[in-house]
Scaffold this active site. Structure first.
Site, PDB file in Angstrom:
ATOM      1  N   HIS A  30     -30.144 -10.404  39.596  1.00 47.14           N
ATOM      2  CA  HIS A  30     -30.922  -9.573  40.508  1.00 47.14           C
ATOM      3  C   HIS A  30     -32.387 -10.003  40.476  1.00 47.14           C
ATOM      4  O   HIS A  30     -32.844 -10.687  39.566  1.00 47.14           O
ATOM      5  CB  HIS A  30     -30.822  -8.096  40.137  1.00 47.14           C
ATOM      6  CG  HIS A  30     -31.602  -7.722  38.906  1.00 47.14           C
ATOM      7  ND1 HIS A  30     -31.221  -8.073  37.633  1.00 47.14           N
ATOM      8  CD2 HIS A  30     -32.768  -7.026  38.758  1.00 47.14           C
ATOM      9  CE1 HIS A  30     -32.101  -7.618  36.755  1.00 47.14           C
ATOM     10  NE2 HIS A  30     -33.050  -6.970  37.421  1.00 47.14           N
ATOM     11  N   GLN A  66     -36.464  -8.519  42.247  1.00 46.08           N
ATOM     12  CA  GLN A  66     -37.184  -7.304  42.623  1.00 46.08           C
ATOM     13  C   GLN A  66     -38.160  -7.604  43.756  1.00 46.08           C
ATOM     14  O   GLN A  66     -38.508  -8.768  44.003  1.00 46.08           O
ATOM     15  CB  GLN A  66     -37.953  -6.732  41.420  1.00 46.08           C
ATOM     16  CG  GLN A  66     -37.054  -6.325  40.257  1.00 46.08           C
ATOM     17  CD  GLN A  66     -37.843  -5.723  39.122  1.00 46.08           C
ATOM     18  OE1 GLN A  66     -38.429  -4.649  39.253  1.00 46.08           O
ATOM     19  NE2 GLN A  66     -37.870  -6.404  37.984  1.00 46.08           N
ATOM     20  N   CYS A 126     -23.513  -3.365  39.083  1.00 42.16           N
ATOM     21  CA  CYS A 126     -22.182  -3.770  39.507  1.00 42.16           C
ATOM     22  C   CYS A 126     -21.675  -2.811  40.585  1.00 42.16           C
ATOM     23  O   CYS A 126     -22.134  -1.665  40.673  1.00 42.16           O
ATOM     24  CB  CYS A 126     -21.226  -3.778  38.318  1.00 42.16           C
ATOM     25  SG  CYS A 126     -21.432  -5.205  37.206  1.00 42.16           S
ATOM     26  N   HIS A 146     -27.327  -8.497  34.988  1.00 41.23           N
ATOM     27  CA  HIS A 146     -26.708  -8.740  36.295  1.00 41.23           C
ATOM     28  C   HIS A 146     -27.678  -9.558  37.165  1.00 41.23           C
ATOM     29  O   HIS A 146     -28.889  -9.309  37.145  1.00 41.23           O
ATOM     30  CB  HIS A 146     -26.412  -7.398  36.967  1.00 41.23           C
ATOM     31  CG  HIS A 146     -25.529  -7.498  38.165  1.00 41.23           C
ATOM     32  ND1 HIS A 146     -24.198  -7.133  38.143  1.00 41.23           N
ATOM     33  CD2 HIS A 146     -25.772  -7.932  39.423  1.00 41.23           C
ATOM     34  CE1 HIS A 146     -23.672  -7.327  39.348  1.00 41.23           C
ATOM     35  NE2 HIS A 146     -24.612  -7.818  40.144  1.00 41.23           N
TER      36      HIS A 146
END
Length: 366
Positions: free
Chosen positions: A192, A194, A78, A190
């Site tokens: 996301h 990679q 965040c 969250h």
């Protein structure tokens, strides 16, 4: 349009880099400083060669201490503001942020370590890159629900990072992916993904290159291009057929839900896409994520892996062809496809679903 993204580059407290990618029309200074006191980075990962399979196995024991399912108030992805402890993102708001992983499986190693063969021919430093890509500052968002302009920013960030990581002489393959859902093994909820930059060509890619080489020797044509042409003509498993992209359930799907998305033109990787292909990709990619989320009545967010297969940087690059593999391990509401004895020990897959039936269901959801 989805133009090439030029990120704003900043440095975190321990020397790692962070890259901010802004939506079109969004202009931020990204001037916040990382005020944390962080320990020195652990770059101790090693790779050992498995002589029985011909594969490299990475040993990254320091990852055992990585953050695991923190509360929303303690989420390290965040933005940093006055209500929380400083996070990995110093700015108080952002669109897309990419930063070097604090707990990497692969990391830039000192040159002397690279030059050294290690403890033996089958042991060496795990040199490469692992990056975290945050898709939104909103902790509760999902990619399927983001504005289209954000998807364009995400595509641009994939392209930018693939280009830069591919330029590292130690990197042989760049892999952009998203794991979503605790069922997949996600440790941070969250939104996301990679990016891994491997120092070798991965086992699945090597297998596909072997098949592609055999097909080319026999026919003089691209295997993945021929598969795409077959699926577009057959239509039984086709989900989407656009101007520049098509999506289909593969004939020999391994997973309960599996979709392959491929460009019509032969391109090796994301940076090779032209503006029209990038623009359509943003639209169809989000459309496929939404279809997966609606696949099971009563299930709001289906766990999935979105995996971009790109051609290796150097080895057999002409045989590679860009495509997305999007799949879920959820075989029914509340029931997962486990990789048990046959799959885990023997690599012999058994699927509980029929590709044609899965494709028919996905077509209904447009």
């Amino acid at each position: 349009m989805t133009p090439k993204q030029d990120p704003t580059r900043r440095t975190l407290a321990d020397g790692r880099q962070i890259f901010y990618f802004d939506d079109a029309g969004s202009a931020r200074a990204h001037s916040a400083r990382d005020s944390r006191e962080l320990p020195a980075l652990d770059h101790s990962s090693r790779m050992r060669f498995d002589v029985l399979t011909g594969e490299w196995i990475t040993m990254a024991s320091h990852r055992m201490t990585r953050t695991h399912l923190p509360s929303a108030a303690e989420c390290p992805l965040c933005p940093t503001d006055e209500t929380r402890t400083p996070t990995e993102i110093p700015d108080g708001d952002y669109d897309v942020a990419v930063f070097e992983n604090r707990f990497p499986s692969f990391a830039a190693a000192p040159e002397e370590a690279i030059d050294s063969p290690g403890d033996g021919a089958g042991d060496r430093p795990a040199a490469g890159h692992c990056e975290v890509m945050c898709f939104s500052s909103d902790h509760t968002a999902s990619v399927a629900e983001l504005p289209l302009e954000r998807i364009r920013t995400i595509v641009g960030a994939w392209i930018s990072r693939t280009e830069e990581l591919s330029a590292d002489p130690l990197v042989e393959q760049v892999f952009c992916f998203e794991n979503r859902g605790e069922e997949i093994g996600v440790t941070l909820t969250h939104p996301h993904g990679q990016i891994y930059a491997y120092p070798y060509v991965t086992p699945r890619t090597r297998s596909m290159l072997t098949q592609a080489h055999r097909h080319f020797e026999r026919t003089g044509r691209s295997l993945l291009a021929d598969v795409l042409a077959f699926e577009r003509e057959d239509k039984a498993r086709l989900i989407y057929d656009g101007d520049h992209w098509s999506a289909y359930v593969p004939t020999a799907a391994r997973w309960p839900i599996e979709i392959h998305l491929a460009p019509h033109r032969d391109v090796p990787d994301l940076p090779s896409l032209n503006d029209q292909e990038r623009d359509e990709l943003a639209v169809v990619y989000q459309d496929l994520l939404r279809r997966i989320d609606r696949f099971y009545p009563g299930v709001d967010r289906v766990p999935y892996i979105a995996a971009w297969h790109q051609a290796p940087v150097r080895i057999n690059r002409p045989l590679g062809r860009l495509h997305l593999q999007l799949f879920s391990i959820l075989r029914a509401p509340g029931k997962l496809k486990y990789l048990a004895g046959s799959e885990s020990a023997m690599g012999a897959w058994v699927n509980d679903t029929i590709p044609e039936a899965v494709a028919a269901r996905l077509r209904e959801l447009k």
